[in-house]
Design an enzyme around this catalytic site. Structure first.
Site, mmCIF file in Angstrom:
data_model
loop_
_atom_site.group_PDB
_atom_site.id
_atom_site.type_symbol
_atom_site.label_atom_id
_atom_site.label_comp_id
_atom_site.label_asym_id
_atom_site.label_seq_id
_atom_site.Cartn_x
_atom_site.Cartn_y
_atom_site.Cartn_z
ATOM 1 N N HIS A 1 0.811 -1.226 0.000
ATOM 2 C CA HIS A 1 0.000 0.000 0.000
ATOM 3 C C HIS A 1 0.838 1.266 0.000
ATOM 4 O O HIS A 1 0.329 2.354 -0.239
ATOM 5 C CB HIS A 1 -1.018 -0.015 1.174
ATOM 6 C CG HIS A 1 -0.449 0.384 2.500
ATOM 7 N ND1 HIS A 1 -0.156 -0.534 3.498
ATOM 8 C CD2 HIS A 1 -0.127 1.609 3.012
ATOM 9 C CE1 HIS A 1 0.331 0.123 4.543
ATOM 10 N NE2 HIS A 1 0.347 1.428 4.267
ATOM 11 N N ASP B 1 -0.437 -7.400 1.854
ATOM 12 C CA ASP B 1 0.068 -6.026 1.721
ATOM 13 C C ASP B 1 1.592 -6.066 1.775
ATOM 14 O O ASP B 1 2.211 -5.662 2.747
ATOM 15 C CB ASP B 1 -0.519 -5.163 2.865
ATOM 16 C CG ASP B 1 -0.089 -3.706 2.767
ATOM 17 O OD1 ASP B 1 0.349 -3.299 1.657
ATOM 18 O OD2 ASP B 1 -0.182 -3.001 3.790
ATOM 19 N N SER C 1 4.567 1.990 7.926
ATOM 20 C CA SER C 1 4.155 0.925 7.003
ATOM 21 C C SER C 1 5.327 0.425 6.171
ATOM 22 O O SER C 1 6.175 1.222 5.730
ATOM 23 C CB SER C 1 3.071 1.428 6.060
ATOM 24 O OG SER C 1 1.851 1.376 6.729
HETATM 25 C C1 4AZ Z 1 -0.431 3.680 8.771
HETATM 26 O O1 4AZ Z 1 -1.311 4.503 8.521
HETATM 27 C C2 4AZ Z 1 -0.582 2.830 9.960
HETATM 28 N N1 4AZ Z 1 -1.136 0.888 14.515
HETATM 29 C C3 4AZ Z 1 0.368 1.860 10.216
HETATM 30 C C4 4AZ Z 1 0.221 1.069 11.316
HETATM 31 C C5 4AZ Z 1 -0.841 1.182 12.138
HETATM 32 C C6 4AZ Z 1 -1.787 2.123 11.915
HETATM 33 C C7 4AZ Z 1 -1.674 2.934 10.816
HETATM 34 C C8 4AZ Z 1 -0.949 0.242 13.282
HETATM 35 O O2 4AZ Z 1 0.558 3.590 8.055
#
Ligand code: 4AZ
Length: 708
Positions: free
Chosen positions: A493, A555, A654
């Site tokens: 993503h 993902d 992420s």
């Molecule tokens: C994000 O938006 C995201 N708490 C990544 C991890 C988590 C929440 C949001 C997990 O990239």
């Protein structure tokens, strides 16, 4: 033709019976005739002296018969007599009326001349008182059987004799030709050519007597460069003469300008070294003699060449004590040596002994094989096991990988030996080089304390040397993990633009442009530059084929770097989990470390890399807690975090690594990548991660990376 002539001659004599008076000699020629004493049958006159020279044609003899004989008897025929002579011999002297002890009358006997003429002489003395009547004789030509009558020494014919009335003719055995002497049989032997290097030559019919009246020529013609030797056998018999040198039959030998002979007699000349490559043997026989002849064997020796000296580290074949014209020598170099001739490398070489006694070429040399500089091993180096860094035949080298960062694969001996084929060869790999694969999961710096991401702590430099920052316009937007030295594992993503939720498929146009973001390795600080950082770009963006942008299942994505990362204490790859082994399968409560530059408390980005240590959450528990929020947690996802919250990944984290240590190998492996959550660090809203083990075969297939 000859027969015809004789016949014509006979007719002439019979018809004319020519009588010539020449003093007291009467010539009588013809096939027959009569001679009488004068006045026969009256008494013969006194003082008579008459001769009759009777001659018959060649091939005949004279037969004489007295039908009447009446002469005055006297002691030893002193007064009157008839004498018969032929060939200078007296065949008989006759007188009287009957034979006594001392005188003879011809009686009923026939007298034959040895040849074709005979002389009869009649002598009467001064008185013939008693009027003796004289004689009446008849002569006739009788045929001579030359075939039978010739004595042994002078045979009428060499081979076959055929008598006919008035003559004879000769013929020869098969293979012989009647000589122009019409008597001897010769052979045609003037065209005998020998071109082999050895052979046997003999007189015709050897060991039987050689033909008469023959001139034989035997030529031995070899290539220039050979010399011919003749060896006459001991059995040697050519008609000779006690005083004159070989007047009848002989052998003569011509060899270039040299001449041998004439040779005859019964002593073999034995060995004759002609010194020439072209020899003519002439053998002459006359029309008589019965001699056994000769036989010889010949051979040829070539001009000698000096014994060639083999090149150093080479050999010659065949290796002989002497060499002569036409001999060939094959030169080869020992194993590990190459043949050099006229600055060219050749496999083997042949030289030939020439007619002038020199070799066709100079010796080539044998140069030791040189494998040259060994091929470069990427991320490795080579050491020579021999002094002076020799790269020649049998020299040994060993490959090593840059220690700590790369490991040699396969991890067996990487000793290579210079072979005769000029290649460096390993006993297991052949000419193939080992590879230096990046060592994974071993940070140069171990952890002492842990920082938090959301509510976490700051990491220390080099504790997560595999972490990559994905940065756009100077701001980090996602994390990633280095595997190998040119692949990044991140979240799918992170790599596409935001989409409408109801669209079924992701289009390739939705994928971000690889030039629009940077991948920074060796990174520590969030906004400030680090002197350890390596900024790279993706040359390939590969999203997991099962990635679902609505549910975020699978993902996960791979970025192929445009360049290989330089591995050092701050840039090192993480290991992949093992397939289906308990040591890398995570269970509830297993502690994992998640790192990133994502948002922290109060939506603030950290100054430097932060990390948290959190427990893995039971999959069904996580599923349950998200079910309430209508979010599905699929099998490829893994949840982590504390029930009460507080420690979590957040926006910006992420794609970043969730790692833990493999208890067996003591190496860190990438368990999962940060994917999603609802909010950050809230209670029972665990962080959701993409389980790497579920995508492992895809990662390995795409990258070709495996743990070493
Ligand atoms: C994000 O938006 C995201 N708490 C990544 C991890 C988590 C929440 C949001 C997990 O990239």
């Amino acid at each position: 033709m000859m027969e015809l002539c004789i016949k014509r001659f006979l007719i002439t004599l019979v018809v004319y019976n020519l009588i010539l008076f020449q003093s007291n000699a009467i010539e009588l020629k013809g096939m027959f005739g009569e001679i009488r004493s004068p006045n026969f049958p009256e008494g013969y006159p006194r003082d008579s002296n008459i001769s009759w020279n009777i001659s018959v044609p060649d091939g005949f003899r004279v037969k004489l018969y007295f039908s009447h004989f009446d002469l005055e008897p006297s002691y030893l025929c002193e007064y009157d007599y008839v004498k018969i002579e032929a060939d200078g011999q007296v065949l008989g002297t006759f007188c009287g009326q009957e034979s006594t002890d001392t005188e003879q009358i011809p009686g009923q006997q026939m007298y034959f001349s040895p040849a074709h003429d005979m002389t009869v002489t009649f002598i009467s003395d001064f008185s013939n008182e008693e009027r003796f009547t004289g004689f009446d004789a008849h002569f006739a030509a009788v045929d001579v059987d030359e075939c039978k009558e010739k004595n042994d020494e002078e045979l009428a014919c060499d081979h076959y004799c055929h008598n006919y009335i008035g003559g004879f003719y000769c013929s020869c055995r098969f293979g012989y030709i009647l000589h122009t002497d019409n008597r001897t049989c010769r052979v045609e032997c003037s065209d005998n050519l020998f071109t082999e290097r050895s052979g046997i030559i003999s007189s015709p019919d050897f060991p039987n007597p050689y033909p008469k009246s023959s001139d034989c020529l035997y030529r031995i013609e070899l290539e220039e460069g050979f010399v011919i030797n003749l060896m006459f056998e001991d059995s040697f018999d050519i008609e000779d003469h006690p005083e004159v040198m070989c007047p009848y039959d002989y052998v003569k030998i011509k060899a270039g300008r040299k001449e041998f002979g004439p040779i005859c007699g019964d002593r073999s000349p034995r060995r004759i070294e002609t010194g020439s490559y072209s020899v003519q043997i002439l053998f002459h026989s006359d029309n008589s003699g019965e001699n056994g002849g000769w036989r010889l064997s010949y051979d040829a020796v070539g001009t000698p060449c000096p014994v060639p000296q083999p090149p150093v580290n080479g050999k010659i074949e065949p290796s002989l004590k002497q060499y002569s014209f036409k001999d060939q020598v094959l030169i080869t170099c020992d194993t590990g040596y190459n043949m050099i001739k006229d600055n060219l490398e050749i496999e083997k070489f042949q030289i030939v002994c020439q007619k002038d006694g020199s070799w066709s070429s100079v010796m080539p040399t044998c140069r030791i094989v040189d494998c040259q500089t060994p091929p470069i091993l990427e991320h490795g180096y080579v050491e020579f096991n021999t002094r002076n860094n020799l790269s020649t035949y049998q020299s040994q080298i060993e490959y090593f990988c840059q220690q700590a960062f790369y490991q040699i694969v396969p991890n067996i001996t990487s000793i290579y030996t210079c072979q005769e084929n000029k290649r460096w060869m390993n006993k297991n790999l052949g000419a193939k080089l080992p590879t230096c694969l990046p060592v994974c999961g071993i940070p140069a710096f171990s952890r002492t304390k842990l920082a938090r991401i959301a509510g976490g702590k700051f990491a220390e430099r080099g504790m997560s040397p595999w972490i990559a920052m994905l940065s756009r316009s100077g701001s980090p937007f996602c994390g990633g993990s280095l595997i190998g030295d040119n692949w990044i594992v991140t979240a799918a993503h992170c790599l596409h633009n935001s989409l409408e939720e109801d669209r079924a498929n992701l289009l390739s146009s939705d994928i971000v442009d690889s030039s629009s973001f940077k991948i920074i390795l060796g990174k520590h600080r969030t906004r400030q530059q680090d002197n350890t950082e390596q900024s790279l770009q993706a040359k390939n963006i590969i999203l997991h084929p099962q990635y679902n942008f609505s549910t975020y299942s699978f993902d996960i994505a791979l970025l192929e770097l445009n360049n290989h990362a330089i591995l050092n204490n701050y840039v090192k790859p993480v290991c992949l989990p093992d397939e289906e082994t308990t040591s890398t399968v995570l269970h509830e409560g297993d502690m994992v470390i998640v790192s990133g530059w994502g948002k922290q408390f109060l939506q603030k980005l950290p100054d430097s890399l932060a990390e948290i240590e959190i427990p893995v959450v039971d999959h069904s528990k996580c599923k349950e807690s998200y079910a309430k929020l209508q979010r599905s947690v699929t099998d490829d996802m893994i949840c982590a975090g504390e029930k009460e919250g507080g420690k979590d990944s957040c926006q910006g984290d992420s794609g970043g690594p969730m790692v833990t240590i493999n208890k067996q190998t003591k190496r860190w492996f990438l368990a999962a990548t940060v994917s999603w959550g609802v909010g950050c660090a809230q209670n029972e809203k665990y962080g959701v991660y993409s389980n790497v083990q579920k995508s492992l075969s895809w990662i390995k297939t795409v990258t070709g990376i495996y743990n070493v």
